[in-house]
Design a protein around this motif. Structure first.
Motif, PDB file in Angstrom:
ATOM      1  N   ASN B  47       0.818  -1.212   0.000  1.00 15.24           N
ATOM      2  CA  ASN B  47       0.000   0.000   0.000  1.00 15.24           C
ATOM      3  C   ASN B  47       0.852   1.263   0.000  1.00 15.24           C
ATOM      4  OD1 ASN B  47      -2.481  -1.409   0.164  1.00 15.24           O
ATOM      5  ND2 ASN B  47      -2.055  -1.785   2.336  1.00 15.24           N
ATOM      6  N   PHE B  48       1.949   1.210   0.753  1.00 24.25           N
ATOM      7  CA  PHE B  48       2.798   2.401   0.859  1.00 24.25           C
ATOM      8  C   PHE B  48       3.578   2.618  -0.439  1.00 24.25           C
ATOM      9  CE2 PHE B  48       1.921   0.983   5.111  1.00 24.25           C
ATOM     10  CZ  PHE B  48       1.541   2.159   5.725  1.00 24.25           C
ATOM     11  N   VAL B  49       4.037   1.497  -1.033  1.00 25.66           N
ATOM     12  CA  VAL B  49       4.732   1.599  -2.319  1.00 25.66           C
ATOM     13  C   VAL B  49       3.794   2.217  -3.354  1.00 25.66           C
ATOM     14  CG1 VAL B  49       5.813   0.291  -4.185  1.00 25.66           C
ATOM     15  CG2 VAL B  49       6.255  -0.333  -1.798  1.00 25.66           C
ATOM     16  N   LYS B  50       2.531   1.733  -3.351  1.00 29.23           N
ATOM     17  CA  LYS B  50       1.538   2.238  -4.303  1.00 29.23           C
ATOM     18  C   LYS B  50       1.348   3.744  -4.130  1.00 29.23           C
ATOM     19  CE  LYS B  50      -3.384   1.570  -5.351  1.00 29.23           C
ATOM     20  NZ  LYS B  50      -4.595   0.914  -4.844  1.00 29.23           N
ATOM     21  N   PHE B  51       1.283   4.188  -2.864  1.00 29.31           N
ATOM     22  CA  PHE B  51       1.040   5.601  -2.596  1.00 29.31           C
ATOM     23  C   PHE B  51       2.199   6.468  -3.084  1.00 29.31           C
ATOM     24  CE2 PHE B  51       1.045   9.486  -0.137  1.00 29.31           C
ATOM     25  CZ  PHE B  51      -0.287   9.846  -0.133  1.00 29.31           C
ATOM     26  N   PHE B  52       3.407   6.050  -2.753  1.00 32.05           N
ATOM     27  CA  PHE B  52       4.542   6.935  -3.040  1.00 32.05           C
ATOM     28  C   PHE B  52       5.059   6.794  -4.470  1.00 32.05           C
ATOM     29  CE2 PHE B  52       4.715   7.030   1.621  1.00 32.05           C
ATOM     30  CZ  PHE B  52       4.699   8.408   1.787  1.00 32.05           C
ATOM     31  N   SER B  53       4.579   5.773  -5.213  1.00 34.46           N
ATOM     32  CA  SER B  53       5.059   5.654  -6.591  1.00 34.46           C
ATOM     33  C   SER B  53       4.079   6.287  -7.575  1.00 34.46           C
ATOM     34  CB  SER B  53       5.293   4.181  -6.949  1.00 34.46           C
ATOM     35  OG  SER B  53       4.098   3.467  -6.744  1.00 34.46           O
ATOM     36  N   ASP B  54       2.885   6.650  -7.105  1.00 33.53           N
ATOM     37  CA  ASP B  54       1.905   7.245  -8.019  1.00 33.53           C
ATOM     38  C   ASP B  54       1.866   8.761  -7.841  1.00 33.53           C
ATOM     39  OD1 ASP B  54      -0.294   8.041  -9.457  1.00 33.53           O
ATOM     40  OD2 ASP B  54      -1.367   6.168  -9.072  1.00 33.53           O
ATOM     41  N   PRO B  55       2.229   9.503  -8.903  1.00 32.52           N
ATOM     42  CA  PRO B  55       2.243  10.973  -8.761  1.00 32.52           C
ATOM     43  C   PRO B  55       0.880  11.550  -8.391  1.00 32.52           C
ATOM     44  CG  PRO B  55       2.605  10.288 -11.044  1.00 32.52           C
ATOM     45  CD  PRO B  55       2.675   9.056 -10.209  1.00 32.52           C
ATOM     46  N   LEU B  56      -0.205  10.854  -8.774  1.00 31.73           N
ATOM     47  CA  LEU B  56      -1.539  11.367  -8.467  1.00 31.73           C
ATOM     48  C   LEU B  56      -1.751  11.512  -6.962  1.00 31.73           C
ATOM     49  CD1 LEU B  56      -4.435  11.933  -9.834  1.00 31.73           C
ATOM     50  CD2 LEU B  56      -4.995   9.701  -8.849  1.00 31.73           C
ATOM     51  N   PHE B  57      -1.369  10.467  -6.216  1.00 30.76           N
ATOM     52  CA  PHE B  57      -1.555  10.497  -4.767  1.00 30.76           C
ATOM     53  C   PHE B  57      -0.679  11.567  -4.127  1.00 30.76           C
ATOM     54  CE2 PHE B  57      -2.493   5.847  -5.563  1.00 30.76           C
ATOM     55  CZ  PHE B  57      -3.851   6.046  -5.562  1.00 30.76           C
ATOM     56  N   LEU B  58       0.565  11.631  -4.625  1.00 33.00           N
ATOM     57  CA  LEU B  58       1.486  12.627  -4.055  1.00 33.00           C
ATOM     58  C   LEU B  58       0.976  14.037  -4.320  1.00 33.00           C
ATOM     59  CD1 LEU B  58       4.946  11.049  -4.844  1.00 33.00           C
ATOM     60  CD2 LEU B  58       3.827  11.299  -2.631  1.00 33.00           C
ATOM     61  N   ILE B 250      -3.257   5.366   3.710  1.00 30.63           N
ATOM     62  CA  ILE B 250      -3.244   6.832   3.525  1.00 30.63           C
ATOM     63  C   ILE B 250      -3.451   7.536   4.865  1.00 30.63           C
ATOM     64  CG2 ILE B 250      -4.273   8.792   2.316  1.00 30.63           C
ATOM     65  CD1 ILE B 250      -5.369   6.873   0.268  1.00 30.63           C
ATOM     66  N   SER B 251      -4.399   7.040   5.676  1.00 28.93           N
ATOM     67  CA  SER B 251      -4.620   7.742   6.954  1.00 28.93           C
ATOM     68  C   SER B 251      -3.419   7.612   7.870  1.00 28.93           C
ATOM     69  CB  SER B 251      -5.877   7.276   7.681  1.00 28.93           C
ATOM     70  OG  SER B 251      -6.412   6.160   7.135  1.00 28.93           O
ATOM     71  N   LEU B 252      -2.723   6.471   7.788  1.00 28.83           N
ATOM     72  CA  LEU B 252      -1.522   6.314   8.606  1.00 28.83           C
ATOM     73  C   LEU B 252      -0.446   7.309   8.173  1.00 28.83           C
ATOM     74  CD1 LEU B 252      -0.950   4.401  10.917  1.00 28.83           C
ATOM     75  CD2 LEU B 252       0.339   2.957   9.348  1.00 28.83           C
ATOM     76  N   ILE B 253      -0.292   7.470   6.854  1.00 29.80           N
ATOM     77  CA  ILE B 253       0.691   8.441   6.344  1.00 29.80           C
ATOM     78  C   ILE B 253       0.326   9.842   6.825  1.00 29.80           C
ATOM     79  CG2 ILE B 253       1.585   9.542   4.251  1.00 29.80           C
ATOM     80  CD1 ILE B 253       1.131   6.774   2.874  1.00 29.80           C
ATOM     81  N   MET B 254      -0.984  10.179   6.723  1.00 30.96           N
ATOM     82  CA  MET B 254      -1.420  11.505   7.148  1.00 30.96           C
ATOM     83  C   MET B 254      -1.193  11.701   8.653  1.00 30.96           C
ATOM     84  SD  MET B 254      -5.153  13.220   6.718  1.00 30.96           S
ATOM     85  CE  MET B 254      -5.901  12.355   8.078  1.00 30.96           C
ATOM     86  N   ALA B 255      -1.537  10.671   9.436  1.00 30.95           N
ATOM     87  CA  ALA B 255      -1.354  10.790  10.884  1.00 30.95           C
ATOM     88  C   ALA B 255       0.118  10.996  11.227  1.00 30.95           C
ATOM     89  CB  ALA B 255      -1.896   9.554  11.583  1.00 30.95           C
ATOM     90  N   ILE B 256       1.014  10.285  10.511  1.00 31.97           N
ATOM     91  CA  ILE B 256       2.441  10.423  10.799  1.00 31.97           C
ATOM     92  C   ILE B 256       2.918  11.838  10.460  1.00 31.97           C
ATOM     93  CG2 ILE B 256       4.746   9.680  10.049  1.00 31.97           C
ATOM     94  CD1 ILE B 256       3.508   6.829   9.864  1.00 31.97           C
ATOM     95  N   ILE B 257       2.461  12.360   9.299  1.00 30.64           N
ATOM     96  CA  ILE B 257       2.841  13.725   8.932  1.00 30.64           C
ATOM     97  C   ILE B 257       2.375  14.711  10.010  1.00 30.64           C
ATOM     98  CG2 ILE B 257       2.369  15.593   7.295  1.00 30.64           C
ATOM     99  CD1 ILE B 257       2.348  13.493   5.104  1.00 30.64           C
TER     100      ILE B 257
END
Lengths: 272, 278
Positions: B47-58, B250-257
């Protein structure tokens, strides 16, 4: 301050007040609009209030919002008060553990708390609806109740309850007659915070409810896409209730303060 | 006092079930993929690889951070003066001003946000007034501008209150001292008032930035269905797309930020205070 500066400051403050209140006034005015438009006022009418009164979803939403807020306030205030008193007598480690866990729903974005509950309820195969909505509200209210009572407990003399029990009071009686009255201001402010948190909540409710149980926030959210001035009528009802509530609260606290002042004056005169 | 200690046990059980367990579920889902049941859980970073490799999500993530940053700066600029003004007014007016500023925040957030939909319309009151002086009409509804206006409107009172609180704690004689030592109004503001209100500014920033990053109803109501911030993305993965694993990631990434940025602001706060003491 020079008068010129004061005029400048007052003008700026008026602009801030206009910014904060224009949308509220706008909502109230357009709830009485005779046409469906949100931008042109076509004359006074109460048709959107009639429409709201005949809308089952809206009436249910008002009902659920109140019932959940009242129940969540009562339950979270009781649990929060008992827990806070217990914590004040517990050791430091336990206390800081509970405080850390309480920080989670307060610090986490609501959406994270919401999806956590959503997954939790579905993992247990619980049907989402009124019960899950109420559980969620109690869950996010308790930490605020504990937080507002703890400072009052810290300034409380620990010997008082001890003395009551030495004089023959049962622990229950010492709790109700000695501890609770002294932390009452904290309990009341905790209950008020809980009520407003529950009444206004959207995000957590949105994920924790189901089966057609909606509160006012969710109704406004689901109806936002269609032009529907009865939302303005519903909003006006919310605004009016809040205004009345705040006025009552202020009058009430003014009366209480005045009575206390008078009492103190009388006591002082008696002492003299 | 043992009897009272026992009163915490029910809540401890409750908190473990309703606060801790859901958080653990988010972590569990974030590190697994769909179709895994609990028995055959295989942990993966997919899931994390998918998030950070897709420019759309970033792009969505960066847009959320940008919108939240603009909102925070705007609230700071718009909120400092009212806070200063209230802190300087007489005792009698202080409480009235605080009530005036806080009253709107008591009204339901959705109601407050919905109120802007009429105002920002193409033929709404702002465009009508701009028309009188020969401007516009501008398209405001369903744009990023509308989202930012909605956020500033909703979060400004928090900033004002925080700064106001730190300003009232300030010792007024410090300003007199600065004046006696020859500082003009501007200098004494810059060297005395501003540094002393820094704790209020910092807690105001956290109170505005955090809800602004994670909000999903304001962007949805004022930005329209196409406009996406992180909050909307999470909502979509839970309510319509049905991929809870990716949504949890995604929510985990947001919470960490968010936790990281709070840690940073706290650190700034501590070092600034340390320097002030030294």
């Amino acid at each position: 301050m020079k008068p010129k500066k004061r005029v400048f400051g007052t003008v700026l403050m008026i602009l801030v007040v206009i910014f904060l209140y224009a949308p509220i006034v706008y909502t109230v005015i357009f709830s009485f609009n005779d046409s469906k438009s949100l931008t042109k006022f076509a004359g006074f009418s109460t048709r959107w209030y009639t429409k709201m009164a005949n809308d089952r979803d809206m009436k249910d939403a008002i009902y659920y919002t109140f019932v959940v807020a009242v129940l969540a306030t009562i339950i979270s205030t009781i649990i929060g008060t008992l827990t806070a008193i217990g914590l004040s007598k517990s050791n430091k480690i336990l206390r800081s553990c509970v405080e850390q866990v309480n920080e989670l729903p307060m610090m986490n974005p609501d959406i994270v708390t919401g999806i956590g509950l959503l997954m939790f309820f579905s993992a247990l195969h619980v049907d989402k609806g009124f019960a899950t909505l109420l559980l969620a509200h109690i869950m996010f209210c308790i930490p605020y109740v504990i937080l507002s009572i703890m400072p009052k407990l810290r300034s409380l003399d620990p010997n008082l309850a001890e003395a009551a029990m030495d004089l023959g009071a049962t622990p229950m009686r010492a709790l109700v007659k000695v501890i609770v009255p002294q932390i009452m201001p904290g309990i009341i402010s905790g209950a008020l915070i809980a009520f407003t948190m529950s009444f206004d909540d959207f995000v957590i409710s949105y994920f924790a409810t189901g089966n057609g149980v909606k509160n006012i926030s969710i109704i406004v959210y689901t109806m936002r896409m269609r032009v529907n001035p009865s939302i303005n009528a519903l909003s006006t009802v919310v605004i009016a209730l809040l205004t009345i509530g705040l006025i009552l609260y202020n009058v009430f606290s003014a009366v209480v303060a005045r009575r206390r002042e008078r009492e103190e004056k009388r006591l002082r005169e008696q002492a003299e | 006092m043992k009897q009272f200690r026992r009163m915490t046990y029910p809540y401890i059980v409750w908190a473990l079930i309703l606060i801790v367990a859901p958080m653990l579920l988010i972590v569990l889902y974030a590190f697994t993929t769909k179709g895994n049941d609990v028995v055959t859980t295989k942990f993966t970073l997919e899931n994390f690889v998918k998030f950070f490799s897709d420019p759309l999500f970033l792009k969505v993530l960066l847009r959320s951070l940008k919108v939240a940053a603009i909102t925070t700066v705007a609230c700071l600029l718009l909120g400092y003066f009212p806070a200063y003004y209230i802190a300087r007014s007489s005792e009698k007016f202080k409480m009235r001003w605080v009530l005036i500023i806080t009253f709107p925040t008591w009204i339901n957030l959705l109601v407050r946000t919905y109120a802007w939909t009429g105002i920002l319309q193409d033929d709404g009151i702002i465009n009508t007034m701009l028309g009188w002086i020969g401007l516009g009409p501008y398209e405001m509804m369903y744009t990023e501008f509308a989202v930012i206006v909605g956020m500033i409107y909703n979060f400004l009172p928090f900033m004002v209150l925080q700064i106001y609180t730190s300003l009232t704690k300030m010792d007024g004689s410090l300003l007199e001292a600065a004046n006696d030592l020859g500082a003009n109004k501007f200098q004494s503001f810059l060297r005395v008032t501003l540094p002393l209100s820094l704790p209020g500014i910092i807690s105001g920033i956290t109170l505005v930035f955090l809800p602004a990053v994670s909000s999903f109803c304001i962007p949805n109501m004022l930005g329209g269905g196409q406009y996406m911030l992180v909050g909307n993305m999470i909502e979509q993965y839970f309510q319509s797309a049905g991929d809870w694993n990716f949504g949890s990631a995604i929510s985990l990434i947001m919470a960490i930020i968010i936790i990281f940025s709070m840690y940073l602001t706290k650190k700034v706060d501590v070092t600034e205070r340390g320097e002030a003491d030294a």
